[in-house]
Motif scaffolding. Structure first.
Motif, PDB file in Angstrom:
ATOM      1  N   VAL A  86       0.843  -0.993  -0.069  1.00  0.00           N
ATOM      2  CA  VAL A  86       0.128  -0.027  -0.075  1.00  0.00           C
ATOM      3  C   VAL A  86       0.942   0.918   0.336  1.00  0.00           C
ATOM      4  N   GLU A  87       0.523   2.328  -1.289  1.00  0.00           N
ATOM      5  CA  GLU A  87       1.519   3.528  -0.925  1.00  0.00           C
ATOM      6  C   GLU A  87       0.525   4.704  -0.096  1.00  0.00           C
ATOM      7  N   GLN A  88      -0.737   4.130  -0.412  1.00  0.00           N
ATOM      8  CA  GLN A  88      -1.668   5.761   0.395  1.00  0.00           C
ATOM      9  C   GLN A  88      -2.505   5.251   0.550  1.00  0.00           C
ATOM     10  N   ILE A  89      -2.867   6.068   1.589  1.00  0.00           N
ATOM     11  CA  ILE A  89      -4.745   5.804   1.342  1.00  0.00           C
ATOM     12  C   ILE A  89      -4.934   7.185   0.656  1.00  0.00           C
ATOM     13  N   LEU A  90      -6.885   6.886   0.256  1.00  0.00           N
ATOM     14  CA  LEU A  90      -7.353   7.306  -0.887  1.00  0.00           C
ATOM     15  C   LEU A  90      -8.123   8.685   0.144  1.00  0.00           C
ATOM     16  N   VAL A  91      -8.477   9.174  -0.144  1.00  0.00           N
ATOM     17  CA  VAL A  91      -9.050  10.637   0.097  1.00  0.00           C
ATOM     18  C   VAL A  91     -10.288  11.233  -0.245  1.00  0.00           C
TER      19      VAL A  91
ATOM     20  N   GLU B  71      -6.108   0.670  -7.588  1.00  0.00           N
ATOM     21  CA  GLU B  71      -6.721   1.917  -6.569  1.00  0.00           C
ATOM     22  C   GLU B  71      -7.627  -0.134  -5.992  1.00  0.00           C
ATOM     23  N   ILE B  72      -7.904   0.303  -4.622  1.00  0.00           N
ATOM     24  CA  ILE B  72      -9.040  -0.961  -4.101  1.00  0.00           C
ATOM     25  C   ILE B  72      -9.683  -0.507  -2.758  1.00  0.00           C
ATOM     26  N   HIS B  73     -11.157   0.257  -3.693  1.00  0.00           N
ATOM     27  CA  HIS B  73     -12.232   1.059  -2.536  1.00  0.00           C
ATOM     28  C   HIS B  73     -13.011   0.561  -1.771  1.00  0.00           C
ATOM     29  N   SER B  74     -12.793   1.239  -1.093  1.00  0.00           N
ATOM     30  CA  SER B  74     -13.834   0.377   0.775  1.00  0.00           C
ATOM     31  C   SER B  74     -13.922   1.571   1.170  1.00  0.00           C
ATOM     32  N   GLU B  75     -15.117   1.265   2.440  1.00  0.00           N
ATOM     33  CA  GLU B  75     -15.739   2.070   3.019  1.00  0.00           C
ATOM     34  C   GLU B  75     -15.339   2.056   4.161  1.00  0.00           C
ATOM     35  N   VAL B  76     -14.095   1.179   4.309  1.00  0.00           N
ATOM     36  CA  VAL B  76     -13.653   1.953   5.787  1.00  0.00           C
ATOM     37  C   VAL B  76     -11.476   1.449   5.329  1.00  0.00           C
ATOM     38  N   VAL B  77     -10.871   1.929   5.853  1.00  0.00           N
ATOM     39  CA  VAL B  77      -9.867   1.645   5.869  1.00  0.00           C
ATOM     40  C   VAL B  77      -9.251   0.919   7.765  1.00  0.00           C
TER      41      VAL B  77
ATOM     42  N   LYS C 186       3.598   8.956   6.389  1.00  0.00           N
ATOM     43  CA  LYS C 186       3.902   8.034   4.662  1.00  0.00           C
ATOM     44  C   LYS C 186       2.550   7.528   3.468  1.00  0.00           C
ATOM     45  N   LEU C 187       1.540   7.494   4.753  1.00  0.00           N
ATOM     46  CA  LEU C 187       0.135   6.933   3.788  1.00  0.00           C
ATOM     47  C   LEU C 187      -0.666   7.453   3.779  1.00  0.00           C
ATOM     48  N   THR C 188      -0.770   8.660   4.173  1.00  0.00           N
ATOM     49  CA  THR C 188      -1.947   9.785   4.255  1.00  0.00           C
ATOM     50  C   THR C 188      -1.170  10.733   2.808  1.00  0.00           C
ATOM     51  N   PRO C 189      -2.259  11.410   2.356  1.00  0.00           N
ATOM     52  CA  PRO C 189      -2.355  12.281   1.518  1.00  0.00           C
ATOM     53  C   PRO C 189      -1.812  13.646   2.202  1.00  0.00           C
ATOM     54  N   GLN C 190      -0.639  14.014   1.678  1.00  0.00           N
ATOM     55  CA  GLN C 190      -0.129  15.713   2.584  1.00  0.00           C
ATOM     56  C   GLN C 190      -1.993  16.347   2.355  1.00  0.00           C
ATOM     57  N   GLY C 191      -2.248  16.844   4.130  1.00  0.00           N
ATOM     58  CA  GLY C 191      -3.114  18.059   3.246  1.00  0.00           C
ATOM     59  C   GLY C 191      -4.044  17.754   4.105  1.00  0.00           C
ATOM     60  N   ALA C 192      -4.025  16.236   3.701  1.00  0.00           N
ATOM     61  CA  ALA C 192      -5.413  16.290   4.505  1.00  0.00           C
ATOM     62  C   ALA C 192      -5.291  16.309   6.242  1.00  0.00           C
ATOM     63  N   LEU C 193      -4.466  16.244   6.879  1.00  0.00           N
ATOM     64  CA  LEU C 193      -4.089  16.120   8.240  1.00  0.00           C
ATOM     65  C   LEU C 193      -3.777  17.993   8.477  1.00  0.00           C
ATOM     66  N   SER C 194      -4.265  18.309   9.526  1.00  0.00           N
ATOM     67  CA  SER C 194      -4.043  19.597  10.015  1.00  0.00           C
ATOM     68  C   SER C 194      -1.913  19.371  10.653  1.00  0.00           C
ATOM     69  N   GLN C 195      -1.503  20.884  10.426  1.00  0.00           N
ATOM     70  CA  GLN C 195       0.035  21.050  10.666  1.00  0.00           C
ATOM     71  C   GLN C 195      -0.413  21.022  12.333  1.00  0.00           C
ATOM     72  N   GLN C 196      -1.263  21.302  12.838  1.00  0.00           N
ATOM     73  CA  GLN C 196      -0.943  20.832  14.369  1.00  0.00           C
ATOM     74  C   GLN C 196      -1.048  19.353  14.787  1.00  0.00           C
TER      75      GLN C 196
ATOM     76  N   VAL D 220      -7.540   3.173  -0.815  1.00  0.00           N
ATOM     77  CA  VAL D 220      -5.852   2.220  -0.868  1.00  0.00           C
ATOM     78  C   VAL D 220      -5.723   2.517  -2.423  1.00  0.00           C
ATOM     79  N   ALA D 221      -4.296   3.033  -2.872  1.00  0.00           N
ATOM     80  CA  ALA D 221      -3.826   2.326  -3.489  1.00  0.00           C
ATOM     81  C   ALA D 221      -2.361   1.750  -3.830  1.00  0.00           C
ATOM     82  N   LEU D 222      -2.232   1.041  -3.607  1.00  0.00           N
ATOM     83  CA  LEU D 222      -0.711   0.239  -4.493  1.00  0.00           C
ATOM     84  C   LEU D 222       0.193  -0.072  -4.613  1.00  0.00           C
ATOM     85  N   LYS D 223       1.123  -0.107  -4.304  1.00  0.00           N
ATOM     86  CA  LYS D 223       2.734   0.815  -5.524  1.00  0.00           C
ATOM     87  C   LYS D 223       2.588   0.196  -6.448  1.00  0.00           C
TER      88      LYS D 223
END
Length: 576
Positions: free
Chosen positions: A308-313, A329-335, A347-357, A322-325
């Protein structure tokens, strides 16, 4: 695939053979109800319970075999190692029963005695050096302890009972998420009432402790030596017990919080025996294989070599899969992520999806590790000066945890200070186990596998990365010390596999090399594990959950994080 490191010590030709439970033959689908990142034991437990709850689930493991840190690998032909995790005790009994792990092949070899601490000293009048052996029989334990202190022998049964009382009280907290503070403080009466149910495990915990609440507070916050000095006077006993207060932790027996690490290691149960530790037949991969077989029997799809290279948001800020290397892409209700919180969010969550804090807080999680694991193939059983065994026949002490360089607390303290100053310990603390004494499946006849769990080694050596020469030099230091306790050990070595903290991180995904997915310090437990905003397995991203040892109740082959995370995700899916 990460390459393994082994060294042939001149006894035949060593080669690398990988073994383990691989993918099933089902083709991967483009959509599931739940996708789990990582096939460690917690991820497999979560998958089994999700599927049992009617949630179609897939497990995606980066490596070629399942188990995370609980794996068996044939590093040398004919020698099967528990390459990282090496003992079983903390697996929650209800998970053991409900997933019918015995039916799915899990077999455990119980150990008695539990620990053996030989001394480095001259024998008296031709007698061997002294040693301390502890097991299930309290009378035998007292007979061992009296060699060092009559007072300690008299106090020991009460100390064991005291620890059992504290450890038993904590069980309700292991099998439930932490108290839902956001829910209790929410504006909605309905949410507050629902959140109030999360108080029940805490209430049961308090009721079980009763008048022992101050004692529990003390052992969880104090240095383990403060506790042990109240009970005992003899160094070998205090040092042997203190090892459980620092094992896996970059801490000293004299540092606050080391008392809880001891409690964490004595609160397990195996085959209904409190505090017992045992060997899994075929190595620790047997645990993971049994859980995976249970999960598959419920309908879980399990895949290896799916990186797994990235969590899809999605645009709504919720996890979509999730997206594999390789771009799949494998879609789901929850990860659910069985990776460490650092890997999940950095490493797995897209940059910008979470707050800087929040990301700043993630950077502050402590992953410091003191551990270098050395796996050794030998062609002759170690013969300890403190308990000689002629004719290469195993004695009772060969089956337990053999504590080397643990005859005094000062030795442990000095080893810790070496690592704090950026150097591998010159006289490392070692826990040696020889599981092949009880499990004949692990090595050829007459040969054995040895696990050396050593401390203290820093992640960086005086600020620089480990080199191959550093690894070999430290392993040589370890073997030189083993040789002092058991002359002839070095000649028996067929091959060795040296895993320093960066290797444990690279191969097993253990950030910092930390076997617990994060320090088990007071600031990273219960409501603060791994961080206060995500202590209930839910991340700031809707539909993304943590299910690994980085969340409550923490490290060890326990299964509770996976179980609790699965029930949390099922509850959320039902309320949608």
């Amino acid at each position: 695939m990460a390459a393994a490191r082994w060294t042939n010590r001149g006894r035949g030709t060593a080669s690398l053979v990988w073994t383990g439970l691989r993918s099933n033959h089902t083709s991967i689908k483009s959509r599931y109800d739940a996708v789990i990142i990582g096939g460690g034991h917690n991820g497999l437990v979560a998958a089994a319970y999700l599927q049992k709850g009617g949630v179609k689930t897939a497990v995606l493991e980066r490596r070629h075999l399942l188990g995370g840190a609980a794996v068996s690998e044939e590093i040398v032909p004919g020698f099967r190692f528990s390459r990282c995790s090496y003992l079983l005790s903390l697996l929650r009994p209800h998970i053991y029963r409900e997933l019918e792990l015995k039916k799915h092949g899990l077999k455990v070899y119980m150990r008695n005695p539990h620990s053996f601490t030989p001394m480095l000293e001259d024998g008296v009048k031709g007698a061997p050096p002294r040693s301390l052996t502890l097991g299930t029989d309290l009378t035998n334990n007292q007979n061992e302890i009296v060699k060092f202190s009559k007072k300690d022998a008299e106090a020991y049964p009460e100390f064991v009972a005291h620890l059992e009382t504290l450890a038993n009280a904590i069980h309700p907290l292991l099998d439930a998420p932490p108290v839902d503070i956001p829910g209790l403080t929410a504006g909605s009466l309905r949410k507050r009432l629902a959140a109030a149910t999360t108080l029940m495990p805490l209430v049961k915990f308090g009721l079980k402790l009763g008048k022992n609440i101050p004692d529990f507070y003390e052992i969880t916050s104090a240095p383990i030596m403060k506790i042990l000095n109240l009970w005992f006077e003899s160094e070998p006993l205090k040092a042997t017990l203190a090892t459980d207060g620092v094992i896996g932790a970059m801490t000293s027996p004299n540092n606050p919080g080391s008392g809880y690490v001891l409690l964490h290691h004595v609160m397990g149960e195996l085959e209904k025996e409190k505090g017992a530790w045992g060997y899994v037949e075929g190595g620790m991969g047997g645990v993971s294989q049994a859980i995976a077989k249970a999960a598959r029997s419920y309908g879980v799809d399990i895949f290896t070599e799916k990186h797994v290279e990235q969590i899809l948001v999605g645009p709504d800020g919720a996890a979509k899969g999730v997206a594999l290397k390789d771009g799949t892409e494998i879609h789901s209700e929850v990860v659910l992520s069985n990776a460490t919180p650092y890997v999940t969010f950095k490493k797995l969550t897209p940059q910008g999806a979470l707050s800087q804090q929040f990301m700043k807080a993630v950077d502050q999680i402590d992953y410091t590790s003191p551990v270098t694991k050395i796996n050794v193939a030998i062609d002759k059983l170690p013969n300890f000066l403190a308990s000689p065994t002629p004719d290469d026949k195993p004695g009772p002490h060969h089956q337990c945890s053999i504590h080397l360089n643990c005859e005094s607390v000062d030795v442990l303290e000095t080893a810790y200070k070496d690592a704090v100053n950026g150097r591998p310990s010159a006289r490392p603390m070692m826990e040696m186990t020889i599981p092949s004494v009880l499990d004949p499946t692990l090595a050829p006849t007459g040969c054995h596998v040895v696990s050396l769990f050593t401390q203290f080694t820093p992640y960086l050596i005086e600020g620089r990365e480990w080199t191959e020469q550093d690894r070999e030099a430290f392993a040589d230091t370890v073997f030189d010390w083993v040789e002092q306790y058991a002359p002839g050990f070095k000649k028996s070595v067929v091959a060795r596999d040296v895993l320093c903290p960066p290797d444990l991180e690279r191969i097993f995904g253990l950030t910092g090399g930390n076997i617990f997915h994060g320090s088990m310090s007071l600031d990273q437990l219960y409501l603060a594990r791994p961080l206060p905003p995500v202590s209930n397995y839910r991340s700031p991203i809707k539909g993304l959950y943590l299910c690994g040892s980085g969340c409550h109740p923490g490290g060890g082959v326990m299964g509770s994080p996976g179980w609790n995370a699965a029930l949390t995700a099922i509850s959320d899916l039902k309320s949608r």
